[in-house]
Design an enzyme around this catalytic site. Structure first.
Site, PDB file in Angstrom:
ATOM      1  N   GLY A  61      -8.998  -4.836  -7.848  1.00 35.71           N
ATOM      2  CA  GLY A  61     -10.409  -4.567  -7.570  1.00 35.71           C
ATOM      3  C   GLY A  61     -11.213  -5.820  -7.807  1.00 35.71           C
TER       4      GLY A  61
ATOM      5  N   CYS B 246      -3.106  -6.965 -10.521  1.00 36.57           N
ATOM      6  CA  CYS B 246      -4.309  -7.820 -10.569  1.00 36.57           C
ATOM      7  C   CYS B 246      -5.336  -7.239 -11.554  1.00 36.57           C
ATOM      8  CB  CYS B 246      -4.882  -8.014  -9.171  1.00 36.57           C
ATOM      9  SG  CYS B 246      -6.124  -9.329  -9.132  1.00 36.57           S
ATOM     10  N   TYR B 247      -6.421  -6.652 -11.072  1.00 39.76           N
ATOM     11  CA  TYR B 247      -7.401  -6.047 -11.996  1.00 39.76           C
ATOM     12  C   TYR B 247      -6.704  -5.029 -12.893  1.00 39.76           C
ATOM     13  CZ  TYR B 247     -11.594  -3.637 -13.638  1.00 39.76           C
ATOM     14  OH  TYR B 247     -12.573  -3.098 -14.424  1.00 39.76           O
TER      15      TYR B 247
ATOM     16  N   HIS C  89      -0.568 -10.074  -5.817  1.00 37.69           N
ATOM     17  CA  HIS C  89      -0.659  -8.840  -5.031  1.00 37.69           C
ATOM     18  C   HIS C  89       0.652  -8.518  -4.303  1.00 37.69           C
ATOM     19  CE1 HIS C  89      -4.951  -8.026  -5.571  1.00 37.69           C
ATOM     20  NE2 HIS C  89      -5.003  -9.337  -5.807  1.00 37.69           N
TER      21      HIS C  89
ATOM     22  N   GLU D  25       1.269  -5.875  -2.732  1.00 40.56           N
ATOM     23  CA  GLU D  25       1.015  -4.972  -1.606  1.00 40.56           C
ATOM     24  C   GLU D  25       0.629  -5.689  -0.320  1.00 40.56           C
ATOM     25  OE1 GLU D  25      -0.980  -5.663  -4.049  1.00 40.56           O
ATOM     26  OE2 GLU D  25      -3.081  -5.522  -3.477  1.00 40.56           O
TER      27      GLU D  25
ATOM     28  N   SER E  44      -6.253  14.783  22.116  1.00 39.82           N
ATOM     29  CA  SER E  44      -7.085  13.653  22.524  1.00 39.82           C
ATOM     30  C   SER E  44      -6.298  12.657  23.359  1.00 39.82           C
ATOM     31  CB  SER E  44      -7.625  12.944  21.285  1.00 39.82           C
ATOM     32  OG  SER E  44      -6.556  12.288  20.619  1.00 39.82           O
ATOM     33  N   GLY E  45      -4.973  12.795  23.365  1.00 37.91           N
ATOM     34  CA  GLY E  45      -4.144  11.789  24.017  1.00 37.91           C
ATOM     35  C   GLY E  45      -3.597  10.808  22.980  1.00 37.91           C
ATOM     36  N   GLY E  46      -4.140  10.871  21.762  1.00 36.62           N
ATOM     37  CA  GLY E  46      -3.683   9.985  20.689  1.00 36.62           C
ATOM     38  C   GLY E  46      -2.552  10.612  19.887  1.00 36.62           C
TER      39      GLY E  46
ATOM     40  N   ASP F 293      -2.286  11.358  16.536  1.00 30.27           N
ATOM     41  CA  ASP F 293      -2.530  12.353  15.486  1.00 30.27           C
ATOM     42  C   ASP F 293      -2.575  13.774  16.041  1.00 30.27           C
ATOM     43  OD1 ASP F 293      -2.775  10.065  14.022  1.00 30.27           O
ATOM     44  OD2 ASP F 293      -4.945  10.154  13.838  1.00 30.27           O
TER      45      ASP F 293
ATOM     46  N   LYS G 182      -1.005   6.892   8.542  1.00 24.00           N
ATOM     47  CA  LYS G 182      -0.699   6.719   9.965  1.00 24.00           C
ATOM     48  C   LYS G 182       0.784   6.413  10.217  1.00 24.00           C
ATOM     49  CE  LYS G 182      -2.953   6.235  13.999  1.00 24.00           C
ATOM     50  NZ  LYS G 182      -4.033   7.146  14.426  1.00 24.00           N
TER      51      LYS G 182
END
Ligand code: XMP
Length: 494
Positions: free
Chosen positions: A28, A55-56, A149, A151, A204-206, A208, A350
């Protein structure tokens, strides 16, 4: 491994109730010494849970367990070489399994404070030339900290370190697979939506909404009703693709509503981006609601809410976020129609949704499709949206997609698309003067859409796209490349 993200305000008792295997305290921008800085409930540190501070998070561990954290002379930012300590034992050895003492590894640093004195019973397990406490571990308790980091992609072996913490230090089992998830989700959905209740789902065509539909199709079969609204703002071939996959390949009941004229008529004369978005959102709800009313016994609405949406709705400050763009969704529907929500992807990110899609047998190209905004091409046509402008934008977009795919860039980019600008410039074609519109090419890298950087595409690829758009799309006389990052720009132009 299943994981949840919680704000730092989570109490030790609330944490204990969730029976965690381990805890990671994230990084952070604050200083642990600043008044009001994010803190951790001290009882969490006494719980005897495996903890990794990043880190933090590492500085917080050090400060709260009896060490000392001070400001760096200058903010350290960028690559560094970390060298594991010569003799590693216990927790430190488990974290750095596979890292040899003689071999420095590359890490990414970004910090303004650092540890000046370790807390009692902690040892250094890796150091860089400028950061003596790059990685630390408790002598006997499963508590470790990293100043760098792990990540980020700039720490090439970061994933390995996170894995070592979760599996070796904390002893978690890697059982959160999409095959297991699928099995459990099907059972949960069957219990949540008992027969004869019917569920409607907006496609939607997407990826998800497609995964939500395929999952519900698996769980409740013909009690699922998918509705796809062709609003005339779609990409080339989108409607046929959805039809082929759902009605034909997955054998799911699908209603395609042709509302192209209604949408295009509603957008006549509208040039303000927010007015466009609001008009489209409202019309979508009207069309969808009218269609859904024809389905007897519909009690549920299925939505592709993902875990980041769940996290982002947690407000720490109570302050209201400013509206940058009104996002199009079906959020107004459940209340208006007294529908209950079904959100089977609420626990997923995702990349997990994509893996689940493949597990469900959806085509790879659909699962790895780039995001496409709900208001579609309307927010990629600056100025008024007309049938003629849509034809130009759709054609240019199809060429961009084709070229990017052929060059193997599709999955490397978050998004790549064409924006049609109402800026006319002078050109020459044959011996004649032209005065045509402009296409801006937008290609960005991003991990979540919240921030983005423009992609450094090879010049040859830019040349191919520009050559094809100028040669094939009538009404375009100039192609430009958008080199704006987000922030301060946004990804879409409207
Ligand atoms: P911006 O333009 O705000 O976009 O940088 C961030 C990401 O969100 C997508 N986007 C939308 N997605 N409905 C959606 O479902 C919307 O109204 C919408 N507007 C933007 C955009 O494509 C990008 O990936």
């Amino acid at each position: 491994v299943y994981s949840e993200v919680h704000p730092f305000t989570l109490s030790a008792s609330a944490l204990a109730a969730r029976q965690p295997i381990c805890v990671i305290l994230s990084g952070g921008p604050h200083s642990v010494n600043a008044p009001g800085a994010p803190d951790v409930d001290p009882d969490i540190l006494a719980m005897d849970l495996p903890i990794l501070g990043i880190c933090y998070g590492q500085q917080l561990l050090a400060a709260r367990l009896g060490g000392r954290v001070v400001p760096c002379v200058a903010h350290e930012y960028g690559r560094a070489q970390a060298r594991p300590a010569a003799a590693l034992a216990g927790v430190g050895a488990r974290l750095l399994r596979g890292f040899a003492a003689a071999e420095p590894f590359e890490v990414w640093m970004s910090h303004g404070d650092h540890i000046a004195a370790l807390p009692p019973d902690f040892v250094t397990i890796a150091a860089t030339p400028s950061t003596p406490f790059a990685a630390i571990a408790h002598r006997s308790r499963p508590i470790v900290g990293l100043q760098f980091h792990p990540e980020v992609a700039h720490t090439p072996r970061g994933q390995e370190l996170l894995e070592a913490f979760v599996l070796e230090v904390a002893g978690a089992k890697p059982q959160w697979t999409m095959a297991n998830f699928l099995q459990e989700a099907v059972a949960t959905l069957q219990a949540q939506v008992p027969a004869p209740a019917q569920v409607i789902c907006a496609l939607s065509g997407g990826v998800d909404s497609a995964v939500v539909a395929a999952l519900l199709g698996r769980a409740i079969g013909p009690r699922l009703h998918c509705i796809f609204v062709d609003n005339g703002l779609l990409r080339r071939g989108e409607r046929d693709q959805v039809d082929k996959i759902f009605a034909k390949a997955l054998n799911l009941p699908l209603t395609i509503v042709d509302a192209q004229d209604t949408f295009v008529a509603a957008l006549a004369g509208v040039t303000c981006p927010e007015k466009k978005r609001k008009a489209i959102g409202k019309l979508f709800i009207d069309v969808f609601e009218a269609e859904a009313k024809k389905i007897a016994g519909a009690q549920f609405l299925a939505q592709g809410t993902l875990y980041p949406d769940v996290i982002e709705s947690v407000s720490l400050t109570g302050a209201h976020a400013v509206t940058i763009k009104s996002h199009h969704n079906v959020g107004g529907l459940p209340e208006r129609m007294h529908l209950k929500l079904v959100e089977p992807l609420r626990d997923l990110f995702k990349d997990e949704v994509r893996a689940l899609g493949e597990e469900l047998g959806l085509p790879h190209a659909l699962c790895y499709r780039q995001p496409f905004p709900g208001p579609g091409l309307a927010v990629r046509i600056v100025g008024e949206v007309t049938a003629a402008q849509l034809t130009i934008a759709r054609h240019a977009d199809a060429i961009v997609e084709e070229c990017i795919r052929a060059a193997g860039w599709t999955t490397q980019l978050w998004q790549s698309f064409a924006v049609l600008l109402p800026v006319r410039s002078v050109g020459v074609m044959g011996d004649a003067r032209t005065f045509e519109q402009t296409v801006a090419l937008r290609c960005v890298h991003s991990s979540d859409g919240m921030t983005a950087d423009w992609a450094r595409l090879p010049h040859d690829l830019l040349a191919t796209i520009s050559g094809r758009v100028l040669g094939e799309v009538r009404g375009v006389g100039r192609v430009v490349y958008d080199i704006s990052s987000k922030p301060p720009a946004t990804i879409e132009w409207e």
